[in-house]
Write an enzyme that holds these catalytic residues in place. Sequence first.
Site, mmCIF file in Angstrom:
data_model
loop_
_atom_site.group_PDB
_atom_site.id
_atom_site.type_symbol
_atom_site.label_atom_id
_atom_site.label_comp_id
_atom_site.label_asym_id
_atom_site.label_seq_id
_atom_site.Cartn_x
_atom_site.Cartn_y
_atom_site.Cartn_z
ATOM 1 N N CYS A 159 0.816 -1.225 0.000
ATOM 2 C CA CYS A 159 0.000 0.000 0.000
ATOM 3 C C CYS A 159 0.856 1.286 0.000
ATOM 4 C CB CYS A 159 -0.929 0.016 1.211
ATOM 5 S SG CYS A 159 -1.913 1.527 1.270
ATOM 6 N N LYS A 176 -9.513 -9.628 5.664
ATOM 7 C CA LYS A 176 -9.304 -8.680 6.767
ATOM 8 C C LYS A 176 -9.643 -9.303 8.110
ATOM 9 C CE LYS A 176 -10.386 -4.828 3.714
ATOM 10 N NZ LYS A 176 -11.393 -3.920 3.215
ATOM 11 N N GLU A 218 -6.746 7.444 7.629
ATOM 12 C CA GLU A 218 -6.408 8.364 6.534
ATOM 13 C C GLU A 218 -4.931 8.794 6.645
ATOM 14 O OE1 GLU A 218 -7.983 9.417 3.684
ATOM 15 O OE2 GLU A 218 -9.420 7.870 4.195
ATOM 16 N N SER A 219 -4.177 8.461 5.588
ATOM 17 C CA SER A 219 -2.732 8.691 5.619
ATOM 18 C C SER A 219 -2.368 10.165 5.826
ATOM 19 C CB SER A 219 -2.089 8.171 4.330
ATOM 20 O OG SER A 219 -2.620 8.836 3.206
ATOM 21 N N VAL A 229 -6.270 0.493 5.120
ATOM 22 C CA VAL A 229 -5.002 0.840 5.760
ATOM 23 C C VAL A 229 -4.476 2.105 5.071
ATOM 24 C CG1 VAL A 229 -4.373 -1.496 6.458
ATOM 25 C CG2 VAL A 229 -3.753 -0.718 4.168
HETATM 26 N N1 LIG Z 1 -7.489 7.845 1.407
HETATM 27 C C1 LIG Z 1 -6.882 6.714 2.061
HETATM 28 C C2 LIG Z 1 -6.622 5.642 1.038
HETATM 29 C C3 LIG Z 1 -6.105 4.357 1.683
HETATM 30 C C4 LIG Z 1 -6.326 3.162 0.775
HETATM 31 O O1 LIG Z 1 -6.918 3.261 -0.312
HETATM 32 N N2 LIG Z 1 -5.834 1.998 1.220
HETATM 33 C C5 LIG Z 1 -6.081 0.779 0.458
HETATM 34 C C6 LIG Z 1 -4.824 -0.035 0.291
HETATM 35 S S1 LIG Z 1 -3.566 0.853 -0.578
HETATM 36 C C7 LIG Z 1 -7.059 -0.086 1.245
HETATM 37 O O2 LIG Z 1 -6.898 -0.278 2.429
HETATM 38 N N3 LIG Z 1 -8.071 -0.602 0.552
HETATM 39 C C8 LIG Z 1 -9.075 -1.417 1.170
HETATM 40 C C9 LIG Z 1 -9.285 -2.712 0.479
HETATM 41 O O3 LIG Z 1 -8.478 -3.070 -0.406
HETATM 42 O O4 LIG Z 1 -10.241 -3.383 0.827
HETATM 43 C C10 LIG Z 1 -5.596 7.150 2.764
HETATM 44 O O5 LIG Z 1 -5.006 8.149 2.317
HETATM 45 O O6 LIG Z 1 -5.226 6.539 3.780
#
Ligand SMILES: N[C@@H](CCC(=O)N[C@@H](CS)C(=O)NCC(=O)O)C(=O)O
Length: 220
Positions: A14, A41, A66-67, A54
């Site tokens: 990620c 998960k 949120e990152s 994540v």
């Molecule tokens: N806007 C979020 C985006 C985080 C995101 O998209 N994470 C992805 C992995 S890179 C995730 O956990 N996706 C959930 C899934 O695949 O079910 C951030 O900035 O933290």
Amino acid sequence: MSTPKLELVSHLLCPYVQRAVITLLEKDIPHERTYIDLSNKPDWFRQISPLGKVPLLKVDEEVLFESAVICEYLNEITPSSLHPADPLQKAKHRSWIEFGSNILNSIAGFYNAPDQESFEQKRNELTNKFIWIESSLSDRGYFAGGTFSLVDGVYGTIFRYFDIFDTIKDFGVFDNTPKVKEWRQLLQTRPSIQRAVTEDYAEHLLIFLQQRKSYLSTLI
Ligand SMILES: N[C@@H](CCC(=O)N[C@@H](CS)C(=O)NCC(=O)O)C(=O)O
């Protein structure tokens, strides 16, 4: 302020997690990392992740998601700043961080494109986005010149995809952006960016790309 107990809930591939790791490493902040499988998960994760995504940062008994929020928090609880002090410049860095998230969407479109035509469309979309960045970059060094900032970390994780794409074929995405090319090379040498992923990252990403069954998968 004393540093609380920090645990970053992570995933091997990620790029948003990597943003948080880079901030932790740049600021030399002690922490633990827990990797989860997003295709399976764990219940404990579902119970604490409002968006099911994540990164999460556990801060003692609290949870941040949120990152961008996580990086800003880590930046604020430690000395010095990975943002410019000037409010307008800081806001500009945040804008380009947001743009970085948008580029990640284009990258996903690129590796998921089902046929050559949609693949070419995504390749052009990426090329055009880097042309936008070219016009905002400082002439030399990091995004803002001499100092590494949060925005540099964001693009370090974006360029990492192209390190792997380049092993498949030269897609020419940076052909018209010499400053971006130089910036990419500089970011590759930054220890926090290098260490934001595990040693087997490239292997994992290639397997992930093959599994897309997309146009790019057929080139691997
Ligand atoms: N806007 C979020 C985006 C985080 C995101 O998209 N994470 C992805 C992995 S890179 C995730 O956990 N996706 C959930 C899934 O695949 O079910 C951030 O900035 O933290």
